[in-house]
Motif scaffolding. Structure first.
Motif, short mmCIF file in Angstrom:
data_model
loop_
_atom_site.label_atom_id
_atom_site.label_comp_id
_atom_site.label_asym_id
_atom_site.label_seq_id
_atom_site.Cartn_x
_atom_site.Cartn_y
_atom_site.Cartn_z
N GLY A 159 -48.10 17.74 -33.09
CA GLY A 159 -48.02 16.32 -32.36
C GLY A 159 -46.57 16.25 -31.98
O GLY A 159 -46.02 15.53 -31.34
N GLY A 160 -45.66 17.28 -32.18
CA GLY A 160 -44.27 17.14 -31.78
C GLY A 160 -43.32 15.90 -32.45
O GLY A 160 -42.34 15.88 -31.60
N GLY A 161 -43.68 15.47 -33.34
CA GLY A 161 -43.22 14.31 -33.98
C GLY A 161 -43.04 13.27 -32.91
O GLY A 161 -42.34 12.24 -32.93
N ALA A 162 -44.01 12.99 -31.84
CA ALA A 162 -43.90 12.11 -30.99
C ALA A 162 -44.49 10.87 -31.42
O ALA A 162 -44.90 10.66 -32.60
N ASP A 250 -48.14 5.66 -24.11
CA ASP A 250 -48.80 4.48 -24.24
C ASP A 250 -48.10 3.54 -25.32
O ASP A 250 -47.98 2.45 -25.31
N ASP A 251 -48.20 3.97 -26.63
CA ASP A 251 -47.70 3.37 -27.75
C ASP A 251 -46.35 3.23 -27.44
O ASP A 251 -45.59 2.13 -27.93
N HIS A 252 -45.66 4.06 -26.94
CA HIS A 252 -44.05 3.82 -26.71
C HIS A 252 -43.82 2.74 -25.75
O HIS A 252 -42.89 1.86 -26.35
N GLN A 253 -44.44 2.38 -25.04
CA GLN A 253 -44.24 1.23 -23.94
C GLN A 253 -44.40 0.09 -24.58
O GLN A 253 -44.01 -1.06 -24.07
N TYR A 254 -45.38 -0.12 -25.46
CA TYR A 254 -45.98 -1.47 -26.02
C TYR A 254 -45.29 -1.70 -27.30
O TYR A 254 -45.23 -2.96 -27.90
N THR A 255 -44.80 -0.71 -28.18
CA THR A 255 -44.36 -0.95 -29.52
C THR A 255 -42.72 -0.86 -29.26
O THR A 255 -42.34 -0.05 -30.42
N LEU A 256 -41.91 -1.41 -28.58
CA LEU A 256 -40.52 -1.39 -28.57
C LEU A 256 -40.25 -1.95 -29.94
O LEU A 256 -40.96 -2.90 -30.54
N PRO A 257 -39.01 -1.47 -30.61
CA PRO A 257 -38.10 -0.65 -30.30
C PRO A 257 -38.31 0.86 -30.55
O PRO A 257 -37.63 1.62 -30.82
N ASN A 258 -39.52 1.30 -30.19
CA ASN A 258 -40.01 2.52 -30.38
C ASN A 258 -40.63 2.94 -31.73
O ASN A 258 -39.94 2.78 -32.61
N LEU A 259 -41.66 3.90 -31.70
CA LEU A 259 -42.37 4.31 -32.82
C LEU A 259 -42.24 5.79 -33.12
O LEU A 259 -42.32 6.44 -31.96
N VAL A 260 -42.63 6.34 -34.22
CA VAL A 260 -42.88 7.78 -34.43
C VAL A 260 -43.88 7.94 -35.51
O VAL A 260 -43.63 7.34 -36.48
N LEU A 261 -44.97 8.94 -35.28
CA LEU A 261 -45.88 8.99 -35.99
C LEU A 261 -45.61 10.27 -37.02
O LEU A 261 -45.34 11.09 -36.59
N LEU A 262 -45.88 9.87 -38.24
CA LEU A 262 -45.59 10.81 -39.25
C LEU A 262 -46.92 10.69 -40.10
O LEU A 262 -47.35 10.18 -40.95
#
Length: 277
Positions: A159-162, A250-262
């Motif tokens: 997932g590249g830490g995206a 998609d998650d990036h644009q809706y969940t400001l100020p940005n998220l990262v999935l671990l």
């Protein structure tokens, strides 16, 4: 509770403050663009954010590889790797180290949210804030790019830490968690750099990076199960740009100020041994 009132000394008048608030930064100062100190600070922000993304994203990918039930540690996948606690330490520890190293050069922001907050408080000028944010975003992209270059075999697979919202949580919940986490971080930055505390407690400037790093660590512990914890738009943007996945954007644009999935390791099945990180 009685209200604190500054009492006049016996001789009349009031004692001078034992601290001084710095004057507000100008909104736009063209002369600042001619100073080497500005560009040195911008370079420091770029390098610090690059190192931050390289170490933390590499930690995330390494953990997911070690905890992969289809990987070489399949027999002990649930207990392999640094665990969620180790990932939180990686983020908080790197912030502590990098703020300590760059505080005297650029202020050690390493986060567009911190830079924006300090700009609103008139601690930095608009010119400096914009250059900092650009440098931080470019540094984040380069840092994740290094991870992909060094670990290309695992980067896409894990997932590249995206930035992706964890399953079972709405985007509104992710947004709320990120807002609260970012508030905790920025509030800690303002408290640790308060000139009044710095004047009255001489040890505060030396220890300022410590509470900031701990704030990042504690926020990660609380919000990794929800969003993986972003609280840093540059970190989220850098991972999204290099990974370039539809769900990540998609998650990036809706969940400001940005998220990262671990993602957490697979659920421990019966008869598997429990492990504690």
């Amino acid at each position: 509770m009685a209200k604190d009132i500054e009492a006049a000394p016996p001789g009349g008048g009031y004692a001078a403050k034992d601290y001084s608030d710095p004057p507000p930064a100008p909104l736009f100062d063209a002369e600042e663009l001619t100073k080497w100190s500005l560009y040195r600070a911008v370079i420091a922000e770029f390098v610090a954010t690059l190192l931050f993304l390289y170490i933390t994203v590499a930690t995330v990918i390494g953990y997911k590889h070690q905890a992969d039930p289809a990987g070489p540690n399949a027999a002990d996948a649930a207990c392999s790797g640094v665990g969620i606690l180790g990932i939180a330490w990686a983020f908080g520890g790197m912030i502590f180290v990098l703020v300590y190293c760059t505080a005297g050069v650029s202020g050690g922001h390493i986060n567009p949210a911190v830079t924006f907050g300090l700009f609103l408080a008139r601690k930095v000028s608009l010119v400096r804030a914009l250059l900092y944010i650009i440098a931080q975003c470019l540094g984040a992209i380069c840092g994740v790019g290094l991870v992909k270059g060094f670990q290309s075999a695992f980067y896409v697979r894990y997932g590249g830490g995206a930035n992706e919202l964890s399953s079972g949580f709405s985007k509104g919940t992710g947004l709320a968690a990120e807002i609260i986490g970012t508030f905790v971080l920025v509030y800690t930055v303002f408290s640790a750099t308060d000139p009044k505390r710095s004047a009255r407690d001489s040890h505060v400037p030396v220890l300022a990076p410590l509470p900031i790093g701990f704030a990042v660590f504690m926020v990660h512990l609380a919000t990794i199960p929800i969003t993986g914890t972003g609280i840093n738009p540059a970190r989220s943007l850098g991972a999204a740009v290099i990974y370039n996945n539809e769900k990540a954007w998609d998650d990036h644009q809706y969940t400001l100020p940005n998220l990262v999935l671990l993602p957490l390791p697979p659920t421990i099945q019966p008869r598997q041994k429990l492990c504690y990180h």
